[in-house]
Design a protein around this motif. Structure first.
Motif, PDB file in Angstrom:
ATOM      1  N   UNK A   1       3.749   4.140  -0.494  1.00  0.00           N
ATOM      2  CA  UNK A   1       4.680   4.717  -1.464  1.00  0.00           C
ATOM      3  C   UNK A   1       5.771   5.420  -0.679  1.00  0.00           C
TER       4      UNK A   1
ATOM      5  N   UNK B   1      -4.004  10.828   1.545  1.00  0.00           N
ATOM      6  CA  UNK B   1      -2.732  10.216   1.920  1.00  0.00           C
ATOM      7  C   UNK B   1      -2.702  10.005   3.424  1.00  0.00           C
TER       8      UNK B   1
ATOM      9  N   UNK C   1       1.595  13.814  -4.162  1.00  0.00           N
ATOM     10  CA  UNK C   1       0.802  14.756  -4.971  1.00  0.00           C
ATOM     11  C   UNK C   1      -0.670  14.808  -4.585  1.00  0.00           C
ATOM     12  N   UNK C   2      -1.273  15.938  -4.884  1.00  0.00           N
ATOM     13  CA  UNK C   2      -2.716  16.092  -4.682  1.00  0.00           C
ATOM     14  C   UNK C   2      -3.449  15.317  -5.768  1.00  0.00           C
ATOM     15  N   UNK C   3      -4.335  14.432  -5.358  1.00  0.00           N
ATOM     16  CA  UNK C   3      -5.084  13.617  -6.306  1.00  0.00           C
ATOM     17  C   UNK C   3      -6.541  13.599  -5.867  1.00  0.00           C
ATOM     18  N   UNK C   4      -7.434  14.065  -6.713  1.00  0.00           N
ATOM     19  CA  UNK C   4      -8.850  14.069  -6.339  1.00  0.00           C
ATOM     20  C   UNK C   4      -9.330  12.681  -5.938  1.00  0.00           C
ATOM     21  N   UNK C   5     -10.058  12.620  -4.849  1.00  0.00           N
ATOM     22  CA  UNK C   5     -10.635  11.353  -4.413  1.00  0.00           C
ATOM     23  C   UNK C   5      -9.713  10.480  -3.599  1.00  0.00           C
ATOM     24  N   UNK C   6      -8.466  10.937  -3.399  1.00  0.00           N
ATOM     25  CA  UNK C   6      -7.477  10.137  -2.659  1.00  0.00           C
ATOM     26  C   UNK C   6      -7.012  10.925  -1.445  1.00  0.00           C
TER      27      UNK C   6
ATOM     28  N   UNK D   1       0.811  -1.215   0.000  1.00  0.00           N
ATOM     29  CA  UNK D   1       0.000   0.000   0.000  1.00  0.00           C
ATOM     30  C   UNK D   1       0.843   1.263   0.000  1.00  0.00           C
TER      31      UNK D   1
ATOM     32  N   UNK E   1      -2.166   5.534   0.074  1.00  0.00           N
ATOM     33  CA  UNK E   1      -3.416   6.190  -0.310  1.00  0.00           C
ATOM     34  C   UNK E   1      -4.642   5.434   0.193  1.00  0.00           C
ATOM     35  N   UNK E   2      -5.657   6.191   0.580  1.00  0.00           N
ATOM     36  CA  UNK E   2      -6.946   5.575   0.901  1.00  0.00           C
ATOM     37  C   UNK E   2      -8.030   6.336   0.132  1.00  0.00           C
TER      38      UNK E   2
ATOM     39  N   UNK F   1      -3.871   1.523  -4.227  1.00  0.00           N
ATOM     40  CA  UNK F   1      -5.205   1.016  -3.916  1.00  0.00           C
ATOM     41  C   UNK F   1      -6.029   0.956  -5.190  1.00  0.00           C
TER      42      UNK F   1
ATOM     43  N   UNK G   1      -3.279   6.657 -12.130  1.00  0.00           N
ATOM     44  CA  UNK G   1      -4.325   7.150 -11.239  1.00  0.00           C
ATOM     45  C   UNK G   1      -5.616   7.361 -12.005  1.00  0.00           C
TER      46      UNK G   1
ATOM     47  N   UNK H   1     -12.442   6.061  -7.182  1.00  0.00           N
ATOM     48  CA  UNK H   1     -11.049   6.513  -7.341  1.00  0.00           C
ATOM     49  C   UNK H   1     -10.024   5.446  -6.964  1.00  0.00           C
TER      50      UNK H   1
END
Lengths: 118, 214
Positions: free
Chosen positions: A11, A34, A27-32, A9, A117-118, B81, B34, B178
């Protein structure tokens, strides 16, 4: 075995810098979101600063984790190393930036951080 | 009279539920795969009812195959994930365009407001990993059929039959939530030639069970 168990899981990011600021960014990722779990740092510097600060901020520069590392000084240089381990969940869609501060003249910095990430 | 209508979501070809996202860190260059999610929807063209008829939707069964597309040509490591795949009836959304070439154009749409008409088609926390195939440049790898993919299915049976109205087509959707999967370059920071990695959904179709009142 569930598919979620097929991959590790976390990184891990690592960086090294000489005479320059050093930071790592998940990094900023929509829907994720950290979840930060580990930070390791080491610094060797030519100044006599005794406290090295490490912080892990969200995208709005809010510090979620801040810790200091004492630097052992000799006549010409100082060294410091420290680590943090835990589990801090950052806001959904936010980047996470880990940076070292409080050093006026850097010689060598290394930084290592792990998040999943979750 | 009870009737059924089976509709494919798209042709029997691989469709990636991922797009790509790359970023650099202070160390070696990392490439991350992603997706904010993907949505595929398709209306059921029933050809009725007329204004004089009273039709009822009884249930919807969704079937699909999943496969895991990997890039075996690079020395890479994967982490992260996978999002669950949800399916069900959307009574409050129009049908959306489903594909362009071998990729969906539609990022995830919000789940329908009536979540009682949704169910999980594939839950990575419970279900096994689909079989792997090697990625290749260009269009998706053709799907030879089972057992080269993981069969998944789900059925949505509303507690009470749903009225079908003239001119209104029920829409069935698949939502991939996601996901984030890292492809970490471990060759001294040199970015490998990245092809494609991710989850493909193939052979997806749904069967609508309805009563036309005859």
């Amino acid at each position: 075995m569930p598919a979620s168990d097929e991959f590790p899981r976390g990184l891990s990011l690592a960086g090294q810098a000489s005479n320059a600021a050093l930071s790592l960014t998940f990094p900023a990722i929509p829907g994720i979101s950290w979840v930060l779990t580990d930070i390791d740092l080491s610094v060797t510097s030519t100044n006599t600063t005794t406290e090295i600060m490490c912080s892990a901020t969200d995208q709005a520069s809010r510090p979620y984790i801040t810790f200091g590392v004492s630097e052992a000084t000799s006549t010409s240089y100082g060294t410091g190393a420290g680590s943090w381990a835990g589990k801090v969940c950052y806001p959904l869609g936010s980047a996470v930036t880990i940076s070292i501060g409080g050093i006026a003249a850097n010689v060598l910095q290394t930084l290592h951080a792990t998040a999943y990430p979750i | 009279m009870r009737r059924t209508l089976t509709t494919p979501f798209f042709p029997d070809q691989g469709y990636s539920m991922f797009d790509f996202w790359a970023f650099s860190s202070g160390g070696p260059v990392n490439t991350v795969t992603y997706t904010a999610g993907r949505t595929a929807t398709r209306p059921a063209v029933l050809g009725g009812p007329t204004v004089e008829q009273h039709w009822l939707l009884i249930s919807v069964a969704v079937q699909a195959y999943l496969r895991w597309v990997t890039d075996v040509s690079n020395n890479v490591a994967v982490y992260g994930k996978l999002g669950a795949i949800v399916t069900g009836l959307s009574m409050d959304q129009p049908a959306l365009a489903t594909q362009a070439g071998d990729q969906y154009l539609t990022t995830i749409q919000e789940l329908p407001t009536d979540t009682s008409l949704l169910t999980t088609l594939w839950d990575p926390g419970q279900h096994s990993m689909p079989p792997s195939i090697a990625s290749q440049p260009g269009p998706s790898v053709a799907w030879p059929g089972p057992p080269s993919a993981l069969a998944v299915s789900a059925e949505i049976s509303p507690p009470n039959p749903i009225d079908l109205f003239p001119g209104v087509q029920p829409v069935v959707g698949i939502w991939m939530l996601p996901s984030l999967l890292g492809v970490l370059s471990i060759l001294g920071g040199a970015r490998g030639i990245h092809k494609r990695i991710g989850l493909d959904i193939v052979g997806a179709k749904f069967t609508l069970n309805y009563d036309d009142g005859d």
